[in-house]
Design an enzyme around this catalytic site. Structure first.
Site, mmCIF file in Angstrom:
data_model
loop_
_atom_site.group_PDB
_atom_site.id
_atom_site.type_symbol
_atom_site.label_atom_id
_atom_site.label_comp_id
_atom_site.label_asym_id
_atom_site.label_seq_id
_atom_site.Cartn_x
_atom_site.Cartn_y
_atom_site.Cartn_z
ATOM 1 N N SER A 226 0.797 -1.275 0.301
ATOM 2 C CA SER A 226 0.225 0.203 -0.057
ATOM 3 C C SER A 226 0.607 0.704 -0.173
ATOM 4 O O SER A 226 0.541 2.495 -0.864
ATOM 5 C CB SER A 226 -0.828 0.137 1.112
ATOM 6 O OG SER A 226 -0.402 -0.026 2.978
ATOM 7 N N ARG A 230 0.353 3.813 -3.340
ATOM 8 C CA ARG A 230 -0.286 5.044 -3.183
ATOM 9 C C ARG A 230 0.339 6.235 -3.319
ATOM 10 O O ARG A 230 0.003 6.727 -4.309
ATOM 11 C CB ARG A 230 -0.379 5.295 -1.710
ATOM 12 C CG ARG A 230 -1.048 6.367 -1.422
ATOM 13 C CD ARG A 230 -0.661 6.658 0.267
ATOM 14 N NE ARG A 230 -1.812 6.689 1.211
ATOM 15 C CZ ARG A 230 -1.371 4.904 1.591
ATOM 16 N NH1 ARG A 230 0.147 4.287 1.846
ATOM 17 N NH2 ARG A 230 -1.840 4.200 2.203
ATOM 18 N N ASN A 234 -0.710 8.192 -7.785
ATOM 19 C CA ASN A 234 -0.483 9.395 -7.677
ATOM 20 C C ASN A 234 0.013 10.101 -8.192
ATOM 21 O O ASN A 234 -0.053 10.899 -8.936
ATOM 22 C CB ASN A 234 -0.778 9.774 -6.041
ATOM 23 C CG ASN A 234 -2.148 10.186 -4.912
ATOM 24 O OD1 ASN A 234 -3.071 10.607 -4.931
ATOM 25 N ND2 ASN A 234 -1.726 8.441 -4.439
#
Length: 291
Positions: A226, A230, A234
């Site tokens: 994660s 993440r 982005n």
């Protein structure tokens, strides 16, 4: 360098400069056939894909190292020029950054470890600098390197999942290391096998071990994944929007790119901060002795 269609343009900008090994008998993009296995730069996306797992993204690695060196140089320069009198702009900037990270560590990290604050400062500044490359016009550096004979050039390392996963795995190994160091092998294994479900009944406790191991194991492995995805997701999305804006007419590019760039400054800073804070939280959890 610029491809004909919009699809080709996007694919070209999303392709890394790749160095890897092609097998003997391989037919290259220019039609030549390799007589023996060869380590070489990929001349197409297909060649990069066929190089397999051991291929290196030279651009991602190069920019990561270069930006890391810039961070070290700037902070070392500030440290050498530090004075107790009236500080200069560079010293003020570095002191603000150090104080910001130090306060974040003090508020979040509850153990005792001299490595955490320097590690957090390095992570925040390094990730921020890598993210900051997303604000460079999408065609500027690729065109410059094209003139130097390099067909592909991705300049935002955090849009490469290999880079973000490599950083998150480094954090993950530190979490495992400090978990074992602080809690011992038995304490660490106890956390994985005796939580969240436990019982005073010995037989039931043994029967719950596989369930606990599954739940805690998934939770543990989810941390680096994660953390990496993440940041990658982005920044990759942000880069893709800049590429799509570059396909528009010049007047529309300025109309859309400037507001998006201003908003993106918040994104690149926030993502660096989140990566740093989650690192501190995970390492703080690793230092919590369950005994």
């Amino acid at each position: 360098m610029m491809a004909g269609s919009a699809s080709e343009y996007i694919q070209h900008h999303l392709q890394n400069l790749t160095y890897g090994k092609l097998p003997a008998g391989y037919e290259r993009a220019d039609g030549t056939v390799l007589q023996e296995a060869q380590w070489t730069m990929a001349h197409s996306a297909a060649e990069a894909s066929d190089m397999g797992f051991m291929a290196l993204h030279v651009d991602s690695l190069g920019w990561s190292v270069a930006l890391g060196v810039i961070f070290l140089f700037v902070f070392r320069l500030a440290a050498k020029r530090a004075t107790s009198g009236q500080p200069g702009g560079l010293q003020n900037f570095v002191e603000v950054m150090v104080e910001f990270v130090d306060n974040s560590v003090k508020e979040t990290f509850h153990g005792k470890n001299k490595v955490i604050a320097p590690l957090s400062l390095t992570i925040f500044c390094w990730v921020f600098l890598m993210n900051l490359m997303d604000l460079v016009p999408v065609d500027f550096l690729p065109q410059l390197f094209h003139l130097m004979g390099l067909e592909y050039m991705k300049v935002v390392p955090t849009t490469d999942v290999n880079i973000t996963l490599g950083m998150s795995l480094s954090v993950f190994f530190l979490v495992i290391f400090y978990s074992v160091k602080v809690k011992g092998v038995g304490g660490f294994l106890g956390e994985l096998t005796l939580h969240p479900f436990s019982s005073d009944n010995l037989i039931l406790k043994i029967l719950l071990i596989p369930v606990n191991l599954l739940l805690e194991g998934v939770s543990l492995l989810a941390k680096p994944i994660s953390l990496a995805l993440r940041l990658f997701g982005n920044l990759y999305a942000g880069e893709l929007i800049f590429i799509l804006i570059a396909l528009l007419p010049l007047w529309a590019q300025w109309t859309l790119s400037v507001p998006w760039a201003i908003f993106h400054i918040l994104i690149i800073t926030l993502q660096a901060f989140i990566f740093m804070m989650l690192t501190i939280v995970y390492l703080s959890m690793a230092h919590e002795d369950s005994h």
